[in-house]
Scaffold this motif. Structure first.
Motif, PDB file in Angstrom:
ATOM      1  N   PRO A   1       0.799  -1.243   0.000  1.00 19.00           N
ATOM      2  CA  PRO A   1       0.000   0.000   0.000  1.00 19.00           C
ATOM      3  C   PRO A   1       0.823   1.280   0.000  1.00 19.00           C
ATOM      4  CG  PRO A   1      -0.940  -1.591   1.533  1.00 19.00           C
ATOM      5  CD  PRO A   1       0.360  -2.162   1.074  1.00 19.00           C
ATOM      6  N   GLY A   2       2.030   1.230   0.598  1.00 18.28           N
ATOM      7  CA  GLY A   2       2.844   2.431   0.697  1.00 18.28           C
ATOM      8  C   GLY A   2       3.251   3.038  -0.633  1.00 18.28           C
ATOM      9  N   VAL A   3       3.209   2.261  -1.721  1.00 18.50           N
ATOM     10  CA  VAL A   3       3.626   2.815  -3.018  1.00 18.50           C
ATOM     11  C   VAL A   3       2.696   3.931  -3.478  1.00 18.50           C
ATOM     12  CG1 VAL A   3       4.744   0.673  -3.753  1.00 18.50           C
ATOM     13  CG2 VAL A   3       2.348   1.084  -4.368  1.00 18.50           C
ATOM     14  N   ALA A   4       1.467   3.929  -2.973  1.00 22.41           N
ATOM     15  CA  ALA A   4       0.513   4.968  -3.376  1.00 22.41           C
ATOM     16  C   ALA A   4       0.754   6.280  -2.642  1.00 22.41           C
ATOM     17  CB  ALA A   4      -0.919   4.497  -3.149  1.00 22.41           C
ATOM     18  N   ALA A   5       1.734   6.278  -1.734  1.00 23.38           N
ATOM     19  CA  ALA A   5       2.099   7.514  -1.038  1.00 23.38           C
ATOM     20  C   ALA A   5       3.598   7.775  -1.161  1.00 23.38           C
ATOM     21  CB  ALA A   5       1.708   7.416   0.444  1.00 23.38           C
ATOM     22  N   ASP A   6       4.226   7.208  -2.203  1.00 26.51           N
ATOM     23  CA  ASP A   6       5.674   7.382  -2.354  1.00 26.51           C
ATOM     24  C   ASP A   6       6.044   8.680  -3.049  1.00 26.51           C
ATOM     25  OD1 ASP A   6       5.041   6.833  -4.997  1.00 26.51           O
ATOM     26  OD2 ASP A   6       5.972   4.848  -5.036  1.00 26.51           O
ATOM     27  N   GLY A   7       5.050   9.367  -3.607  1.00 26.92           N
ATOM     28  CA  GLY A   7       5.304  10.650  -4.245  1.00 26.92           C
ATOM     29  C   GLY A   7       5.955  10.550  -5.606  1.00 26.92           C
ATOM     30  N   LEU A   8       6.172   9.341  -6.093  1.00 20.82           N
ATOM     31  CA  LEU A   8       6.805   9.162  -7.397  1.00 20.82           C
ATOM     32  C   LEU A   8       5.793   9.386  -8.521  1.00 20.82           C
ATOM     33  CD1 LEU A   8       9.049   6.042  -6.677  1.00 20.82           C
ATOM     34  CD2 LEU A   8       9.623   8.464  -6.530  1.00 20.82           C
ATOM     35  N   PRO A   9       6.268   9.813  -9.711  1.00 23.44           N
ATOM     36  CA  PRO A   9       5.339  10.197 -10.782  1.00 23.44           C
ATOM     37  C   PRO A   9       4.880   9.054 -11.674  1.00 23.44           C
ATOM     38  CG  PRO A   9       7.583  10.708 -11.433  1.00 23.44           C
ATOM     39  CD  PRO A   9       7.670  10.137 -10.041  1.00 23.44           C
ATOM     40  N   TYR A  10       5.233   7.826 -11.343  1.00 27.99           N
ATOM     41  CA  TYR A  10       4.899   6.703 -12.209  1.00 27.99           C
ATOM     42  C   TYR A  10       3.428   6.307 -12.057  1.00 27.99           C
ATOM     43  CZ  TYR A  10       9.955   6.532 -11.826  1.00 27.99           C
ATOM     44  OH  TYR A  10      11.281   6.860 -11.798  1.00 27.99           O
ATOM     45  N   THR A  11       2.747   6.153 -13.186  1.00 29.27           N
ATOM     46  CA  THR A  11       1.317   5.813 -13.148  1.00 29.27           C
ATOM     47  C   THR A  11       0.999   4.588 -13.999  1.00 29.27           C
ATOM     48  OG1 THR A  11       0.915   7.424 -14.929  1.00 29.27           O
ATOM     49  CG2 THR A  11       0.579   8.173 -12.663  1.00 29.27           C
ATOM     50  N   ASP A  12       2.015   3.786 -14.297  1.00 29.31           N
ATOM     51  CA  ASP A  12       1.747   2.516 -14.988  1.00 29.31           C
ATOM     52  C   ASP A  12       2.194   1.371 -14.086  1.00 29.31           C
ATOM     53  OD1 ASP A  12       4.431   2.988 -15.197  1.00 29.31           O
ATOM     54  OD2 ASP A  12       4.535   2.794 -17.368  1.00 29.31           O
ATOM     55  N   TRP A  13       1.589   0.230 -14.287  1.00 34.42           N
ATOM     56  CA  TRP A  13       1.756  -0.900 -13.369  1.00 34.42           C
ATOM     57  C   TRP A  13       3.187  -1.423 -13.335  1.00 34.42           C
ATOM     58  CZ3 TRP A  13      -1.140  -2.453  -9.539  1.00 34.42           C
ATOM     59  CH2 TRP A  13      -0.935  -3.710  -8.974  1.00 34.42           C
ATOM     60  N   LYS A  14       3.884  -1.375 -14.469  1.00 34.42           N
ATOM     61  CA  LYS A  14       5.210  -2.001 -14.545  1.00 34.42           C
ATOM     62  C   LYS A  14       6.233  -1.332 -13.634  1.00 34.42           C
ATOM     63  CE  LYS A  14       6.920   0.676 -18.512  1.00 34.42           C
ATOM     64  NZ  LYS A  14       7.384   0.617 -19.904  1.00 34.42           N
ATOM     65  N   HIS A  15       6.026  -0.071 -13.285  1.00 38.14           N
ATOM     66  CA  HIS A  15       6.990   0.622 -12.426  1.00 38.14           C
ATOM     67  C   HIS A  15       6.835   0.254 -10.952  1.00 38.14           C
ATOM     68  CE1 HIS A  15       8.216   3.470 -15.665  1.00 38.14           C
ATOM     69  NE2 HIS A  15       9.321   3.440 -14.968  1.00 38.14           N
ATOM     70  N   GLY A  16       5.767  -0.485 -10.632  1.00 39.18           N
ATOM     71  CA  GLY A  16       5.577  -0.922  -9.250  1.00 39.18           C
ATOM     72  C   GLY A  16       5.199   0.187  -8.299  1.00 39.18           C
ATOM     73  N   SER A  17       4.631   1.262  -8.829  1.00 30.86           N
ATOM     74  CA  SER A  17       4.272   2.401  -7.986  1.00 30.86           C
ATOM     75  C   SER A  17       2.752   2.616  -7.923  1.00 30.86           C
ATOM     76  CB  SER A  17       4.963   3.670  -8.494  1.00 30.86           C
ATOM     77  OG  SER A  17       4.859   4.707  -7.542  1.00 30.86           O
ATOM     78  N   CYS A  18       1.992   1.615  -8.376  1.00 35.09           N
ATOM     79  CA  CYS A  18       0.520   1.672  -8.309  1.00 35.09           C
ATOM     80  C   CYS A  18       0.022   0.603  -7.344  1.00 35.09           C
ATOM     81  CB  CYS A  18      -0.103   1.461  -9.683  1.00 35.09           C
ATOM     82  SG  CYS A  18       0.268   2.776 -10.867  1.00 35.09           S
ATOM     83  N   PHE A  19      -1.141   0.848  -6.767  1.00 34.98           N
ATOM     84  CA  PHE A  19      -1.687  -0.061  -5.764  1.00 34.98           C
ATOM     85  C   PHE A  19      -3.040  -0.613  -6.211  1.00 34.98           C
ATOM     86  CE2 PHE A  19      -4.677  -0.652  -2.261  1.00 34.98           C
ATOM     87  CZ  PHE A  19      -4.060  -1.717  -1.614  1.00 34.98           C
ATOM     88  N   ALA A  20      -3.319  -1.836  -5.793  1.00 36.48           N
ATOM     89  CA  ALA A  20      -4.632  -2.452  -6.061  1.00 36.48           C
ATOM     90  C   ALA A  20      -4.990  -3.411  -4.936  1.00 36.48           C
ATOM     91  CB  ALA A  20      -4.612  -3.205  -7.392  1.00 36.48           C
ATOM     92  N   VAL A  21      -6.287  -3.513  -4.653  1.00 34.28           N
ATOM     93  CA  VAL A  21      -6.765  -4.544  -3.741  1.00 34.28           C
ATOM     94  C   VAL A  21      -7.034  -5.805  -4.553  1.00 34.28           C
ATOM     95  CG1 VAL A  21      -7.802  -2.830  -2.204  1.00 34.28           C
ATOM     96  CG2 VAL A  21      -9.207  -3.904  -3.983  1.00 34.28           C
ATOM     97  N   ARG A  22      -7.307  -6.900  -3.865  1.00 41.70           N
ATOM     98  CA  ARG A  22      -7.641  -8.131  -4.569  1.00 41.70           C
ATOM     99  C   ARG A  22      -9.036  -8.039  -5.181  1.00 41.70           C
ATOM    100  NH1 ARG A  22      -6.050 -10.754   0.389  1.00 41.70           N
ATOM    101  NH2 ARG A  22      -8.262 -11.246   0.630  1.00 41.70           N
ATOM    102  N   GLU A  23      -9.238  -8.782  -6.236  1.00 39.39           N
ATOM    103  CA  GLU A  23     -10.518  -8.735  -6.951  1.00 39.39           C
ATOM    104  C   GLU A  23     -11.698  -9.152  -6.080  1.00 39.39           C
ATOM    105  OE1 GLU A  23     -12.460 -10.906 -10.849  1.00 39.39           O
ATOM    106  OE2 GLU A  23     -10.361 -10.329 -10.942  1.00 39.39           O
ATOM    107  N   GLY A  24     -11.469 -10.074  -5.152  1.00 39.26           N
ATOM    108  CA  GLY A  24     -12.565 -10.558  -4.313  1.00 39.26           C
ATOM    109  C   GLY A  24     -12.857  -9.709  -3.090  1.00 39.26           C
ATOM    110  N   ASP A  25     -12.205  -8.570  -2.961  1.00 37.57           N
ATOM    111  CA  ASP A  25     -12.392  -7.691  -1.806  1.00 37.57           C
ATOM    112  C   ASP A  25     -13.690  -6.895  -1.991  1.00 37.57           C
ATOM    113  OD1 ASP A  25     -12.251  -5.781   0.214  1.00 37.57           O
ATOM    114  OD2 ASP A  25     -10.087  -5.494   0.006  1.00 37.57           O
TER     115      ASP A  25
END
Length: 514
Positions: free
Chosen positions: A70-94
């Motif tokens: 979860p901390g990646v969503a508050a890292d302040g980095l400008p990356y907005t694509d999944w491959k950079h590892g700076s985006c967050f997601a919950v599980r589909e069944g949540d």
């Protein structure tokens, strides 16, 4: 009447950077002179220019986790694509998804900005509520939420940032983004959350801040990533992410040190072990605090904060050393102990908690640019914001260096400090794996208005750098002729023939909010 600071310039010389409600009253004195008395409903007048992203680098949790923590969503980095590892997601069944950040201080929340994923699925950010808590609702049953605001509908533009302005200023420490499950296959996903507001003084506030985040670090020796990665504030605790630090195996007197860049009061220090291997490499260390740099000042005296005895046995564990008493200084050193052949000092993150101390020791100089939005005349490769991310990477492969396109004949890079500030000096770091000479003959200008959108904006010169940088990864400093006030800082390069381009890896703007 009521107005926002964005439409009002105060006589003290600053303009506001976020929408803060102001009430103005006109009072008539006996002499008939009218005096405009400005009362900020949210704080003293100077706070108007000091709304900051309180969430950057702070610990975060979530209802479930798919992929990066979860901390990646508050890292302040400008990356907005999944491959950079700076985006967050919950599980589909949540079915009751949420994400939460601990601001680590009792704060006044004004508005919250959330950025969607840019390479896919922006609609996964939809119909969410922003709630604020004084106590942690994840651990304190019955904790009451105060609603900041809601966002209705789905984001449709990839990489779009949506803002939720609080209905009124809300006070608390924990900010929760609560999503809504919208059928099978739906999940909550986004890349960055910024919480804008200000710290509130008072009994609720423990006044604990991580003073080390993004600050320069050195060490007795280096194996692998540079020492600064241990103060980058990122949540990665495995070696492959390049965010853990180690000395070389033969270092018999290992130490790691961070320069807080300000005379500070240190309360406690938290150190996190490596999670994928070898947590026991963090063992038997001492935390010392210095007023002068012991690496350059012979005879600099240490003040003991505290010690940690024994070895860490849990991978990724964070251990806390509480100072025996509050210790004052600028340099914090973690001093390890060699424990036989094959042993080495290794850890992934150091957080130094405390507060800045006013006084003669403190130059009150801070890197105002870190994590702030940046633009440029053109872009080749990573976005302009990487040059203000505060990360210590100076080679191209890490994606933390910036360059304009080769055909840009009037190159510039600009950062928005998001507050009217006094600029004292600017440090710019060249690329280390190639081509340091691409940083040459540049001028630093400061603007009150954005020159990229306001064509009449006037520049005030901070200073210039003449010639070319020849040492890979070198940091050059431009000291302003005098302190310059403004909000936008522009690095203006000069094209030097075919094939030349402006390129560098980091810009730090030192000064203080006016």
């Amino acid at each position: 009447m009521k107005m926002t600071c964005s439409s009002y310039k105060f006589t003290s010389g600053f303009t506001r950077t976020s929408d803060v409600i102001v009430e103005s009253y006109t009072m008539s004195l006996k002499q008939g002179v009218e005096v405009l008395v400005t009362l900020l409903l949210l704080n003293a007048t100077y706070r108007c220019s000091a709304l900051i992203n309180l969430a950057r680098g702070k610990p975060a949790t979530a209802s479930s986790v798919y992929g990066p923590l979860p901390g990646v969503a508050a890292d302040g980095l400008p990356y907005t694509d999944w491959k950079h590892g700076s985006c967050f997601a919950v599980r589909e069944g949540d079915n009751h998804p949420w994400w939460q950040v601990d601001l680590e201080a009792y704060s006044r929340i004004i508005d919250v900005a959330v950025t969607s994923r840019s390479d896919c699925c922006p609609e996964r950010l939809h119909d969410f509520t922003i709630e604020v808590f004084t106590k942690n609702p994840a651990t304190e049953i019955g904790t009451r939420a105060t609603v900041c605001g809601t966002y209705n509908g789905a984001v449709t533009v990839p990489g779009q940032t949506v803002n939720v302005k609080c209905i009124r200023s809300v006070k608390g420490r924990y900010v929760r983004l609560k999503g809504r499950k919208n059928g099978s296959g739906d999940l909550l996903q986004f890349c960055e959350v910024k919480v804008f507001g200000s710290i509130v003084d008072g009994v609720h506030n423990a006044a604990k801040f991580n003073l080390a985040r993004g600050k320069p670090a050195i060490a007795s020796s280096v194996y692998g990533p540079l020492p600064g990665v241990a103060a980058d504030g990122l949540p990665y605790t495995d070696w492959k992410h390049g965010s853990c630090f180690a000395v070389i195996e033969g270092d018999n007197h290992p130490w790691w040190q961070v320069d807080l860049e300000a005379y500070s009061r240190i309360n406690d220090v938290a150190v996190t072990s490596r999670s994928d291997c070898c947590p026991e490499r963090l063992h038997d260390f001492t935390i010392e605090v210095f007023t002068k740099n012991p690496a350059t000042e012979i005879g600099a005296r240490a003040t003991l904060c505290g010690t940690y005895n024994g070895a860490v046995t849990v991978p990724g564990q964070t251990v806390n050393v509480k100072c025996i008493w509050s210790v004052k200084g600028r340099y914090v050193r973690l001093k390890g102990r060699k424990n036989g052949s094959g042993d080495l000092l290794q850890f992934c993150e150091v957080k130094v908690f405390g507060s800045i101390v006013d006084g003669v020791h403190n130059a009150a100089k801070f890197n105002l640019a870190r994590g702030k939005p940046a633009t440029a005349s053109s872009v080749y490769g990573p976005l302009p914001g990487v040059a203000a991310d505060g990360l210590p990477y100076t080679d191209w492969k890490h994606g933390s260096c910036f360059a304009v396109i080769e055909g840009d004949n009037h190159p510039w890079w600009q950062v928005d400090l998001e507050a009217y500030s006094s600029i004292i000096d600017v440090a710019v770091t060249s690329r280390s794996d190639c081509c340091p000479e691409r940083l040459h003959d540049f001028t630093l200008e400061v603007f009150t208005k954005n020159p990229a959108t306001e064509h009449s904006a006037k520049a005030t010169l901070c200073g210039t750098y003449n010639g070319a940088v020849t040492v890979p990864g070198k940091t050059v400093n431009v000291k302003c002729v005098r302190p310059v006030k403004g909000r936008y800082v522009r690095l203006k390069g000069r094209k030097n023939g075919t094939g030349d381009l402006l390129q560098f890896c980091e810009v730090k703007v030192f000064g203080y909010v006016s």
